[in-house]
Design a protein around this motif. Structure first.
Motif, PDB file in Angstrom:
ATOM      1  N   HIS A  47       0.814  -1.216   0.000  1.00 53.85           N
ATOM      2  CA  HIS A  47       0.000   0.000   0.000  1.00 53.85           C
ATOM      3  C   HIS A  47       0.846   1.263   0.000  1.00 53.85           C
ATOM      4  O   HIS A  47       0.333   2.345  -0.281  1.00 53.85           O
ATOM      5  CB  HIS A  47      -0.902   0.017   1.231  1.00 53.85           C
ATOM      6  CG  HIS A  47      -0.160   0.235   2.522  1.00 53.85           C
ATOM      7  ND1 HIS A  47       0.635  -0.728   3.095  1.00 53.85           N
ATOM      8  CD2 HIS A  47      -0.070   1.327   3.341  1.00 53.85           C
ATOM      9  CE1 HIS A  47       1.164  -0.255   4.207  1.00 53.85           C
ATOM     10  NE2 HIS A  47       0.759   0.991   4.391  1.00 53.85           N
ATOM     11  N   GLU A  57      -5.131   4.443  -0.409  1.00 50.84           N
ATOM     12  CA  GLU A  57      -5.246   5.194  -1.649  1.00 50.84           C
ATOM     13  C   GLU A  57      -3.937   5.116  -2.437  1.00 50.84           C
ATOM     14  O   GLU A  57      -2.843   5.123  -1.871  1.00 50.84           O
ATOM     15  CB  GLU A  57      -5.591   6.665  -1.363  1.00 50.84           C
ATOM     16  CG  GLU A  57      -6.837   6.853  -0.493  1.00 50.84           C
ATOM     17  CD  GLU A  57      -8.067   6.194  -1.058  1.00 50.84           C
ATOM     18  OE1 GLU A  57      -8.250   6.252  -2.294  1.00 50.84           O
ATOM     19  OE2 GLU A  57      -8.849   5.604  -0.290  1.00 50.84           O
ATOM     20  N   PHE A  58      -4.074   5.076  -3.760  1.00 47.21           N
ATOM     21  CA  PHE A  58      -2.891   4.954  -4.619  1.00 47.21           C
ATOM     22  C   PHE A  58      -2.220   6.318  -4.749  1.00 47.21           C
ATOM     23  O   PHE A  58      -2.827   7.288  -5.207  1.00 47.21           O
ATOM     24  CB  PHE A  58      -3.297   4.431  -5.996  1.00 47.21           C
ATOM     25  CG  PHE A  58      -2.115   4.216  -6.917  1.00 47.21           C
ATOM     26  CD1 PHE A  58      -1.277   3.121  -6.738  1.00 47.21           C
ATOM     27  CD2 PHE A  58      -1.840   5.109  -7.936  1.00 47.21           C
ATOM     28  CE1 PHE A  58      -0.183   2.920  -7.567  1.00 47.21           C
ATOM     29  CE2 PHE A  58      -0.744   4.924  -8.772  1.00 47.21           C
ATOM     30  CZ  PHE A  58       0.083   3.819  -8.591  1.00 47.21           C
ATOM     31  N   ARG A  61       3.631   4.542  -7.729  1.00 50.82           N
ATOM     32  CA  ARG A  61       4.140   3.182  -7.811  1.00 50.82           C
ATOM     33  C   ARG A  61       4.893   2.803  -6.538  1.00 50.82           C
ATOM     34  O   ARG A  61       5.715   3.569  -6.035  1.00 50.82           O
ATOM     35  CB  ARG A  61       5.073   3.061  -9.012  1.00 50.82           C
ATOM     36  CG  ARG A  61       5.616   1.668  -9.231  1.00 50.82           C
ATOM     37  CD  ARG A  61       6.334   1.586 -10.552  1.00 50.82           C
ATOM     38  NE  ARG A  61       6.781   0.217 -10.824  1.00 50.82           N
ATOM     39  CZ  ARG A  61       7.220  -0.189 -12.000  1.00 50.82           C
ATOM     40  NH1 ARG A  61       7.276   0.665 -13.013  1.00 50.82           N
ATOM     41  NH2 ARG A  61       7.595  -1.442 -12.166  1.00 50.82           N
ATOM     42  N   SER A  62       4.601   1.606  -6.020  1.00 49.81           N
ATOM     43  CA  SER A  62       5.272   1.128  -4.808  1.00 49.81           C
ATOM     44  C   SER A  62       6.164  -0.056  -5.162  1.00 49.81           C
ATOM     45  O   SER A  62       5.903  -0.785  -6.118  1.00 49.81           O
ATOM     46  CB  SER A  62       4.242   0.708  -3.751  1.00 49.81           C
ATOM     47  OG  SER A  62       3.428  -0.354  -4.229  1.00 49.81           O
ATOM     48  N   ARG A  79       2.832  -2.081  -6.463  1.00 49.26           N
ATOM     49  CA  ARG A  79       1.673  -1.655  -7.266  1.00 49.26           C
ATOM     50  C   ARG A  79       2.127  -0.696  -8.354  1.00 49.26           C
ATOM     51  O   ARG A  79       2.793   0.298  -8.067  1.00 49.26           O
ATOM     52  CB  ARG A  79       0.646  -0.941  -6.389  1.00 49.26           C
ATOM     53  CG  ARG A  79      -0.258  -1.829  -5.611  1.00 49.26           C
ATOM     54  CD  ARG A  79      -1.503  -1.091  -5.145  1.00 49.26           C
ATOM     55  NE  ARG A  79      -1.240  -0.020  -4.189  1.00 49.26           N
ATOM     56  CZ  ARG A  79      -2.185   0.755  -3.664  1.00 49.26           C
ATOM     57  NH1 ARG A  79      -3.457   0.591  -4.018  1.00 49.26           N
ATOM     58  NH2 ARG A  79      -1.884   1.695  -2.804  1.00 49.26           N
ATOM     59  N   SER A  82      -3.800   1.502  -9.769  1.00 50.45           N
ATOM     60  CA  SER A  82      -5.025   0.991  -9.179  1.00 50.45           C
ATOM     61  C   SER A  82      -6.179   1.467 -10.048  1.00 50.45           C
ATOM     62  O   SER A  82      -6.411   2.672 -10.185  1.00 50.45           O
ATOM     63  CB  SER A  82      -5.190   1.497  -7.737  1.00 50.45           C
ATOM     64  OG  SER A  82      -6.346   0.959  -7.141  1.00 50.45           O
ATOM     65  N   ASP A  87      -5.902  -3.588  -8.006  1.00 49.70           N
ATOM     66  CA  ASP A  87      -4.491  -3.217  -7.966  1.00 49.70           C
ATOM     67  C   ASP A  87      -3.728  -3.929  -9.075  1.00 49.70           C
ATOM     68  O   ASP A  87      -3.854  -5.144  -9.249  1.00 49.70           O
ATOM     69  CB  ASP A  87      -3.903  -3.577  -6.604  1.00 49.70           C
ATOM     70  CG  ASP A  87      -4.594  -2.820  -5.490  1.00 49.70           C
ATOM     71  OD1 ASP A  87      -4.565  -1.581  -5.519  1.00 49.70           O
ATOM     72  OD2 ASP A  87      -5.191  -3.476  -4.609  1.00 49.70           O
TER      73      ASP A  87
END
Length: 413
Positions: A47, A57-58, A61-62, A79, A82, A87
């Motif tokens: 997340h 909430e997006f 990029r993670s 991610r 989204s 996702d």
């Protein structure tokens, strides 16, 4: 040990410190199963972009992160985007196949979780699949209809489908379609932090009590989304004494603040945001009641109700049709239940709690008794391992015994 040698792969949507009831449940169940001897791994979306924060909430990029939460291996998948609450995690197919190749006895999927559903649908051969069905897709009707074939495909392959209450099964067309596979496993929590608050929690209680300034302190806990009934709570405060503390973050926060200003109660509302576990435990102990005015079946259960019960805090909830909300906290036993969306009824219940001699004390005792009897995390974990064994065919269970067990777990005696 009960789970010795059992290899379990949980597929969650997110994992703490991401906030939310499903997230907390996955962590509690995974850790409790590991304490009973199971080898447990969790796959979920990452997340957070930088490894901090609690919001779903997006925000960009993670990365993929792998870590250990005590005895539980946690892989947080990066991610990319989204889209319509799904996702996009490019590494998911590879990481899922790698996890399965290490050897898994049970894949336990927690839904709603469209990304993981699609990923499992694409795997031709799976170990035993168990699905915890926390909620139907309620509001996103078009998306829900388009996604239904993919859910149906996975549910037909699943060995067991776990509902959180009997009430929710009755209202779910998807669960009703596969009724022979459905078992009831109520969500539990680690009760000790609420039954026996820490020194930090006791200090937080004193601070919250001071903020109430001698009047009632009402508490609302959860993400600020449509089905939590935030606006009903704010409207109820117009007709009830005291201060409302709102714990949580979400997309309705700014609109909620504007509504409080329009109603003239801005100075009686505290927007607390996310609280540490100790501060939240203190708030439960300081409050007069938890307000839980949910308004849709998207709210299938409500783990904050369980936390409140364990704290001896009565719950003012709503009679959401075909939901487990009013089963978790029972009318006149652990709290009071009012009609959905009825702000005046919520306010009247709050006033009754303050004005009727002995009522709050009686409900407080009933709350802790119910928490101990029905919602302990070790009871939940033990029962989950029994259901895994049943799904794997390692523990033959006659239908009559299974039904009785399900009724006992659901609290129906």
């Amino acid at each position: 040990m009960k789970g010795a040698g059992l290899r379990v792969l949980h597929l969650g949507k997110f994992y703490p410190p991401a906030s939310g009831g499903m997230e907390a449940h996955v962590r509690t169940l995974a850790r409790a199963q590991a304490s009973l001897g199971a080898q447990v791994e969790v796959l979920c979306a990452n997340h957070s972009v930088d490894g901090t924060g609690t919001s779903h909430e997006f925000h960009g990029r993670s990365p993929t992160r792998e870590e250990w939460d005590g005895p539980v291996r946690v892989v947080r998948l990066g991610r990319l985007a989204s889209v319509a609450r799904m996702d996009v995690m490019p590494s998911l197919p590879f990481v899922l196949r790698r996890a399965l190749a290490r050897g898994v006895d049970v894949v336990h999927l927690h839904v709603p979780n469209p990304s993981m559903v699609l990923a499992l649908d694409a795997v031709p051969r799976l170990p035993a699949v168990v699905v915890t069905h926390q909620s139907d897709i309620i509001r996103q009707k078009v998306a829900g209809a388009l996604f239904r074939p993919f859910e149906w495909m996975l549910y037909s392959r699943a060995a067991r489908l776990l509902a959180t209450s009997d009430a929710y099964v009755r209202g779910s067309s998807l669960l009703s379609t596969f009724k022979s596979k459905v078992r009831v496993l109520p969500l539990g929590i680690e009760l000790d932090a609420y039954l026996h608050p820490s020194a930090e929690a006791r200090e937080a209680r004193a601070r919250w009590t001071a903020e109430a300034a001698g009047g009632p302190l009402w508490l609302m806990v959860g993400r600020l989304v449509y089905y939590k009934g935030l606006f009903t709570a704010l409207e109820a405060l117009v007709h009830a004494p005291g201060r409302l503390v709102i714990v949580g973050e979400g997309p309705l926060a700014e609109e909620g603040r504007a509504r409080a200003r329009a109603l003239g109660i801005e100075d009686r509302v505290t927007w607390a945001g996310y609280l540490s576990p100790e501060a939240l435990a203190g708030a439960y102990r300081a409050a007069t009641a938890l307000w839980f005015p949910s308004n849709a079946r998207s709210e299938a259960y409500g783990l904050s109700q369980v936390e409140a019960l364990a704290s001896g805090l009565p719950v003012l909830n709503t009679a959401v049709p075909d939901s487990g909300v009013a089963w978790v906290s029972l009318h006149e036993r652990t709290g009071l239940t009012v009609p959905v969306g009825d702000a005046r009824a919520l306010a009247a219940a709050a006033r009754r709690l303050v004005e009727e001699p002995g009522l709050r004390e009686r409900l407080s005792r009933g709350a802790q008794e119910r928490a101990r009897a029905e919602f302990a995390h070790d009871v939940m974990a033990s029962r989950s391992l029994e259901l895994y064994a049943e799904a794997l065919g390692r523990q033959p269970v006659a239908e009559e015994r299974s039904d009785a067990s399900v009724r006992h777990v659901a609290g129906g005696r």
